[in-house]
Scaffold this active site. Structure first.
Site, mmCIF file in Angstrom:
data_model
loop_
_atom_site.group_PDB
_atom_site.id
_atom_site.type_symbol
_atom_site.label_atom_id
_atom_site.label_comp_id
_atom_site.label_asym_id
_atom_site.label_seq_id
_atom_site.Cartn_x
_atom_site.Cartn_y
_atom_site.Cartn_z
ATOM 1 N N SER A 130 0.831 -1.195 0.000
ATOM 2 C CA SER A 130 0.000 0.000 0.000
ATOM 3 C C SER A 130 0.874 1.257 0.000
ATOM 4 O O SER A 130 1.619 1.495 -0.941
ATOM 5 C CB SER A 130 -0.956 -0.041 1.196
ATOM 6 N N ASP B 150 -0.103 -4.289 -3.813
ATOM 7 C CA ASP B 150 -1.298 -3.439 -3.838
ATOM 8 C C ASP B 150 -0.930 -1.981 -3.551
ATOM 9 O O ASP B 150 -1.489 -1.323 -2.673
ATOM 10 C CB ASP B 150 -2.335 -3.947 -2.830
ATOM 11 N N HIS C 224 -7.792 -5.465 -0.312
ATOM 12 C CA HIS C 224 -6.558 -4.771 0.078
ATOM 13 C C HIS C 224 -5.931 -5.388 1.327
ATOM 14 O O HIS C 224 -4.713 -5.411 1.472
ATOM 15 C CB HIS C 224 -6.876 -3.296 0.325
#
Length: 433
Positions: free
Chosen positions: A277, A300, A355
């Site tokens: 992330s 991600d 996620h």
């Protein structure tokens, strides 16, 4: 904020709303105890040939120093201690402040759900490896901290890597800490109580997540943070260079681990950056700043914090491993700005993932609450993380020149599995790239 790479907002908000009545609080307690007592929940053990040890390291007690959890191959042990997944209640408090909710209530919620879980590694176990270990620097996501990706870090260590999971001090972690020197008045009062092992003249200081102020633009803050995060990854790597060279180091935390055993243990020609992330963006920034990183894996990734100008300056191979449900066209188009005809840039998407399929949360909740809180996707979380880890290992072997058997998973790099998509499931107009 989850669309901006936040880690646990949906979890906390929904549970907090759910438990506001006595009846629901009772239901949560019953349900959560069922979760924590289940034999089916827990962070999966690493699959590689090496047992895994872990220890915490802080060099320079100030906020400018480096702080990370180190995962490494270790000696086999029968009675070794495994550390708590969440080290202490201050991290729960940080998550509560992050969400602007009551600390005591949120602490009870998190203790019910997650308080009994352990990391799949032996605390301060003696280092042992039959060969020099390649190195990975790992960067956590927004609102996370150093311990929340142990399924990934422990797997890499079991496969022969030394992994430093950095706890960032850019105020993007939900909580972290450093030490300050005691004032003269504190010394005179003979204040000796600290909440962690440290030198007698130091006092622990907690640093919590910094939220956006009213009317504040987000990009300047996140851009400043991603630059600091990359610097912190580079600083951690610098310290590993010192440790490997035999330079004496002083760990402020005074753990029982013998750092001299790591002398000449690392293959410092084979270094990679991995992150999730916000940590995925940190990987890109770190590769731009430091050529010692030979490649990067972005899980991600949230690309928003990055300056467009850095994309053509990144010269190392990058592997984007995405979830099916998180990504959107604007974010993918920024990943594709890194496409190159001469440098390998790969992208795959894991079907049925969300996620939160990368952090450990996905393993620690039952199916019902996991899907309610968007901590689980439709795919078995162990299958998802196994695909991600194997694809990562294959990519690292390819670009670090490792003499391992990770190339058996080379097809995963190209999305060749029923649970993978080559590239992305998101439609991106060419004009947006």
């Amino acid at each position: 904020m989850l669309s901006h790479g936040g880690l646990v907002q949906v979890l906390v908000k929904r549970i907090y709303k759910w438990v506001r009545t006595d009846q629901r609080r009772y239901t949560l307690g019953f349900f959560a105890m069922g979760n924590t007592c289940s034999n089916h929940l827990g962070i999966p053990p690493a699959k590689g040939p090496n047992a895994v040890g872990c220890t915490d390291f802080m060099m320079d007690h100030t906020v400018k120093g480096t702080f990370f959890r180190l995962y490494y191959p270790c000696q086999e042990t029968e009675n070794g201690e495994k550390p708590d997944w969440v080290p202490c209640k201050e991290y729960f408090n940080g998550l509560a402040d992050f969400m602007k909710i009551n600390r005591s209530l949120s602490e009870r919620i998190f203790n019910h759900l997650f308080g009994s879980f352990k990391i799949p590694a032996y605390l301060n176990a003696p280092f042992k490896s039959n060969e020099k270990c390649p190195v990975v620097i790992f960067s956590h996501g927004l609102g996370a901290f150093r311990t929340l990706y142990s399924a990934i870090c422990a797997e890499l260590a079991s496969q022969g890597f030394i992994v430093a999971s950095v706890e960032h001090r850019d105020e993007s972690a939900s909580a972290t800490f450093y030490f300050r020197e005691k004032t003269e008045s504190e010394k005179n009062k003979n204040v000796t109580k600290t909440s962690a092992p440290a030198q007698d003249n130091l006092v622990k200081e907690w640093m919590y997540y910094r939220s956006l102020q009213h009317g504040e633009s987000e990009f300047p803050l996140r851009n400043k943070q991603v630059k600091q995060r990359a610097d912190e990854c580079i600083l951690a790597l610098d310290k590993l260079f010192e440790i490997n060279s035999g330079i004496p180091v002083e760990n402020v935390l005074q753990t029982q681990f013998d750092w001299t055993t790591l002398e000449n243990s690392m293959d410092l020609c084979r270094i990679a950056a991995v992150g999730h992330s916000f940590g995925g963006a940190t990987v890109v920034e770190a590769l731009c700043k430091e050529v010692k990183f030979k490649c990067g894996v972005a899980l991600d990734a949230w690309m928003f914090p990055l300056d467009d100008e850095i994309f053509p300056r990144v010269k190392q191979p990058i592997f984007f491993i995405n979830s099916e449900k998180f990504q959107w066209a604007g974010n993918i188009s920024r990943m594709k700005k890194l496409d190159s005809a001469v440098i390998q840039r790969k992208m795959i998407t894991i079907r049925g993932t969300v996620h939160q399929s990368f952090p450990d949360f996905t393993f620690l909740t039952g199916n019902w609450i996991g899907k309610l809180m968007k901590l689980k996707g439709e795919i078995d979380p162990e299958i998802a993380i196994d695909l991600s880890n194997k694809a990562t290992l294959a990519f690292l072997q390819r670009h670090l020149g490792l003499q391992k058997n990770f190339n058996q998973w080379d097809p995963l790099i190209d999305g060749q599995d029923e649970n993978l998509i080559q590239g992305t499931n998101v439609t991106v107009l060419q004009s947006a790239i």
